[in-house]
Design an enzyme around this catalytic site. Structure first.
Site, PDB file in Angstrom:
ATOM      1  N   LYS A 195      66.867  41.528  72.067  1.00 38.24           N
ATOM      2  CA  LYS A 195      67.679  42.604  71.496  1.00 38.24           C
ATOM      3  C   LYS A 195      67.500  43.901  72.291  1.00 38.24           C
ATOM      4  CE  LYS A 195      67.869  39.270  68.542  1.00 38.24           C
ATOM      5  NZ  LYS A 195      68.925  38.413  68.115  1.00 38.24           N
TER       6      LYS A 195
HETATM    7  C1  LIG Z   1      68.570  37.566  66.818  1.00 34.51           C
HETATM    8  C2  LIG Z   1      69.544  37.503  65.721  1.00 34.51           C
HETATM    9  C3  LIG Z   1      69.137  37.301  64.395  1.00 34.51           C
HETATM   10  C4  LIG Z   1      67.735  36.946  64.007  1.00 34.51           C
HETATM   11  O1  LIG Z   1      66.772  37.819  64.454  1.00 34.51           O
HETATM   12  P1  LIG Z   1      65.267  37.286  64.722  1.00 34.51           P
HETATM   13  O2  LIG Z   1      64.534  38.565  64.926  1.00 34.51           O
HETATM   14  O3  LIG Z   1      65.323  36.443  65.942  1.00 34.51           O
HETATM   15  O4  LIG Z   1      64.825  36.563  63.525  1.00 34.51           O
HETATM   16  C5  LIG Z   1      70.105  37.344  63.407  1.00 34.51           C
HETATM   17  N1  LIG Z   1      71.386  37.546  63.696  1.00 34.51           N
HETATM   18  C6  LIG Z   1      71.826  37.728  64.957  1.00 34.51           C
HETATM   19  C7  LIG Z   1      73.278  37.970  65.204  1.00 34.51           C
HETATM   20  C8  LIG Z   1      70.924  37.689  66.015  1.00 34.51           C
HETATM   21  O5  LIG Z   1      71.366  37.835  67.259  1.00 34.51           O
END
Ligand SMILES: *Cc1c(COP(=O)(O)O)cnc(C)c1O
Length: 421
Positions: A204
């Site tokens: 992210k």
């Molecule tokens: C990464 C992601 C998640 C989940 O996040 P984590 O921190 O990996 O549990 C949920 N929704 C979207 C769209 C994502 O890209």
């Protein structure tokens, strides 16, 4: 015409393309100092008797309250936990359906199931986000909520989504995992629906390896989410508990994660500014290339610029286009190819497609509380698959320079002229 690199011609670009990561590439002294300070204090758990208020986790929550303007923020250990806590927070549960886009992340679908509700799939439009026009068609008497996923740095068209939701009494949860720091018409993402959920995982925009945050303006939603994230206890040591206890999970964040993210959050503004700037230049350069079309949302204020996606008009040329573009030195991928697993797209969410739970009972679809009827099939969102089957994605980050953007545009032009003529 220039011969394609794929056929022995000269590559447009010979130096490596940027990494697929953003925040983690910027990790530096700030983060190191903050993490070391936590280690030196020997306080790595957030809830200790002295100083709940100045724990790293609490500071991170304050940052997210400031970022979004929401009254409440809850730091958790992952984006998935943020989504589950938010769904529990808004009161989703057995018997409910929750509408999600057909292009998201597998965790978005899993979170609905972990919230004991049934996911219903909705098409996306060419902005890569939930298609407001299809949303209304997916509503049933059992629909309780919608998860608006701000995908690949693109804000959902949230005004029409909110309008449909309001008309039908649905609650909106924003999944901001891939668009941390984004806005819609000047409003911070995460602050528009009933709750907003962030992820701090490595892929992210900013990261602490793993981590997440829930924001909301509703005290009961925050209290329920906080209760669920900590087995019905701790958060209320520093604020009055106003709801009955109920059981939950342990989704607590550590002080190390929170400190790392506090170091990253200061970098977010400049990361985003730089990505937006290059994305606008790229989108401007990619106009009017025969055989290539872009969404009118790309390069606008809805776009954080974490990737460049272009659509190829003739679907049967997309694979050769992507292969040739990669050979020019611009690594890229076709988002949907039936033969290649991509867990962002619903056909690859096996547990959903086959209604599998951990116990083999088809829960929650077969639960007594659930009175609806949902079936899943690979061809159920044809518009989404058609778009993603033509979509070529090139990853961007804050280190893309004006020269890199020119290479990208030149390589796309050259490739299009040969392959799409
Ligand atoms: C990464 C992601 C998640 C989940 O996040 P984590 O921190 O990996 O549990 C949920 N929704 C979207 C769209 C994502 O890209």
């Amino acid at each position: 015409m220039d011969r394609l690199a794929l056929h022995g011609g000269r590559k447009v670009r010979t130096t490596p393309w940027v990494s697929e990561f953003q925040g983690v590439e910027a990790l530096g002294d700030e983060e190191k100092a903050r993490v070391l300070a936590v280690l030196e204090k020997k306080r790595i758990f957030r809830y200790l008797a002295d100083g709940y208020e100045d724990s790293e986790a609490r500071q991170l929550e304050n940052e997210y309250r400031e970022l979004t303007g929401c009254s409440y923020a809850l730091a958790v250990n992952a984006g998935t936990s943020a989504l589950i806590s938010a769904l529990i927070g808004i009161g989703v549960g057995p018997g409910d359906e929750v509408i999600i886009p057909a292009f998201a992340w597998v965790a978005t679908a899993a979170a609905v199931l972990e919230g004991n509700a049934v996911p219903v799939l909705c098409e996306i439009d060419d902005s890569l986000t939930l298609d407001p026009a299809d949303l209304e068609a997916k509503i049933t008497p059992h629909t309780k909520a919608v998860i608006a996923v701000h995908m690949r740095g693109m804000s959902c068209d949230i005004d029409p989504i909110m309008a449909v939701a309001d008309r039908h009494g649905l609650l909106v949860v924003e999944d901001v995992a891939q668009s941390n720091g984004g806005t819609y018409k000047g409003r911070p993402l995460g602050s528009i629906g009933r709750a907003g959920c962030f992820s701090l995982q490595q892929y992210k925009i900013i990261t602490s390896g793993e981590g997440g945050v829930v924001v909301t303006d509703s005290e009961p939603v925050w209290q329920r989410a906080a209760m669920y994230h900590d087995c019905g206890q701790n958060p209320f040591k520093y604020s009055e508990r106003k709801i009955e206890t109920f059981s939950g999970q342990n989704y607590r964040i550590t002080e190390l994660q929170a400190a790392l993210c506090l170091g990253q959050i200061d970098r977010m503004r400049s990361i985003i500014q730089s990505m937006r700037e290059q994305k606008r230049a790229i989108v401007a350069g990619l106009q009017e290339i025969p055989g290539v079309f872009l969404s009118s949302a790309f390069g606008t204020d809805r776009d954080l610029g974490v990737s460049a996606v272009l659509y190829i008009s003739e679907a049967d040329r997309v694979s050769s286009f992507a292969e040739a573009l990669s050979a020019e030195g611009i690594p890229c991928e076709v988002i949907y190819r039936p033969e290649r697993q991509n867990l962002h797209i619903y056909p690859f969410w096996d547990f959903l497609m086959q209604k599998r739970d951990p116990w083999g009972g088809g829960y929650p679809w077969n639960a007594d509380a659930y009175k609806g009827q949902v079936s899943y099939a690979v061809d159920m969102c044809p518009k989404t698959l058609d778009l993603l089957g033509r979509a070529v994605q090139i990853r961007l980050n804050q280190y893309v320079t004006a020269d890199d953007s020119e290479d990208l545009v030149q390589a796309v032009r050259k490739t299009a002229l040969s392959i799409l003529k």
